[in-house]
Design a protein around this motif. Sequence first.
Motif, short mmCIF file in Angstrom:
data_model
loop_
_atom_site.label_atom_id
_atom_site.label_comp_id
_atom_site.label_asym_id
_atom_site.label_seq_id
_atom_site.Cartn_x
_atom_site.Cartn_y
_atom_site.Cartn_z
N PRO A 176 41.45 29.77 23.56
CA PRO A 176 41.45 28.26 24.67
C PRO A 176 40.87 28.10 23.74
CG PRO A 176 40.02 30.72 24.85
CD PRO A 176 40.25 31.32 23.84
N HIS A 226 48.27 38.12 22.84
CA HIS A 226 47.67 37.05 21.85
C HIS A 226 48.17 37.95 20.70
CE1 HIS A 226 44.39 35.77 24.70
NE2 HIS A 226 46.00 34.98 24.45
N HIS A 286 55.47 31.87 23.37
CA HIS A 286 55.00 32.02 25.16
C HIS A 286 55.74 33.41 25.69
CE1 HIS A 286 51.09 30.53 23.59
NE2 HIS A 286 50.35 31.33 24.67
N ARG A 314 40.44 36.41 20.19
CA ARG A 314 40.06 36.25 21.92
C ARG A 314 39.22 35.59 22.42
NH1 ARG A 314 37.70 40.39 22.86
NH2 ARG A 314 40.30 42.34 23.57
N SER A 321 47.28 35.39 34.48
CA SER A 321 46.11 36.17 33.00
C SER A 321 47.62 37.09 32.42
CB SER A 321 46.10 37.10 34.66
OG SER A 321 45.38 36.16 35.29
N ARG A 364 46.02 26.45 25.83
CA ARG A 364 45.32 26.06 27.59
C ARG A 364 46.54 25.98 27.89
NH1 ARG A 364 43.57 22.06 24.21
NH2 ARG A 364 45.01 20.85 24.90
N LYS A 403 47.62 35.76 28.84
CA LYS A 403 45.82 35.24 28.32
C LYS A 403 46.03 36.32 27.66
CE LYS A 403 44.53 31.25 30.25
NZ LYS A 403 43.33 31.27 31.29
N SER A 404 47.20 37.74 28.16
CA SER A 404 45.84 38.71 27.91
C SER A 404 46.45 39.35 26.67
CB SER A 404 47.37 39.92 28.37
OG SER A 404 48.63 39.91 27.95
#
Length: 412
Positions: free
Chosen positions: A143, A117, A176, A139, A109, A147, A112-113
Amino acid sequence: MSALEPETRLAPAADAATHEDEGPSVSVLEVLAWLGESKRWIAGVTAAVAIISAIVAILLPNEYTARASMLPPVSQQQAPPAAALAALGALSGLTGSITPKTPEELYVSLLKSDSVHRALDDRFSLRKRWDIESYEQLRKTFPRYVRISSEKKSGVITVEVDDTDAQFAAQLANEHSSEITKLLARLAVSEAQQRRVFFQQQLNETKEHLIKAEQDLRAVQEKSGVIVLDKQAEALIGGAAIVRAQIAEREVQLKVLRTIATPQNPDVQRMSAELSALRAELARMESNSGSAGSAVDMPVGKLPEAGIAYVRARRELKIQETLLESMIRQYEIAKLDEAKEGPALQVVDTALPPDRKSKPERAVIVLLSTLGALFVACLVIVIRRYSQSARTQDSQRAHAWNSVLHAWRWRR
């Protein structure tokens, strides 16, 4: 008999209407015959779609998938370090009760915040590269190219990036891990990080209170002209300061303890009792009427009027100095515990520029398009021939269909 004749006459008519609604019956052989008669048209449509799909598949750009994997901290029961417990005093009897847990879903999570991003967008100009304008679109678009998932058994987190540039895909996948490390540096996820953040806040507040106490003492000295007190006042200041420092330290310990224990916990009740006793002792020392005792135990209210303000200001300064030393010690211990935990995420596999494309699968595109065109062409032939057969058997319906087609014809 005359009453039954109308019903007898209506029965054949109803059967005929039902038969007309059902339409003509068609056998499998007739369908095969229809398809055989139109085999050239079916083959032409299928071949045309196959050629077009092949051209489109060839024109599609190659996409490469770069993969990076990370290992989150192992979630297991761990006792807090003995040094931290010794610093907290009353918490030393709770060994093993603080059990940090960091599931893999938490780190997924965080990856993916929006913070990650936006940091990646600032680093690689993703909005310009993906031809989007706002962060809301970013946002939703993320995806499509990135992934992030975790394996339930091993807990390893995988980051996959698709892009037409193999080098860029590898760089974005590797970045990342750097961004999540920066994000975790300002978040309190583990137990040691939470203690470090808590004591850091207390340390900052104590520093501000110390500066204010110094300024208040200087103002009292300038106003009263008292620079130095006798030994009796100094002893009184030192005793009250020690009690006040103990009260403040117990309050911090009790606040930490209440985050992991209920009010019915024996340690919570014992520390609450100690805190009440210390507050009562401080109230006695600061009261105007004290009991008979030594000169050092004289209450603040019985000091000379000119020195009361100075005593209180000096005592507050000494309290803040004592608290500052205690907070610095506990803050340093929390930092050491945090450093012992190691990195939050460990990189298992660094993403390398892939040497083979992952998309598009041109053979699959051509095959599915060809099969789809063949099926649609056969379906069109069957529907067309069945409609012709139905209109031939029913002249009224054929006339109605011709009227509809004529009415909707653009050029008459």
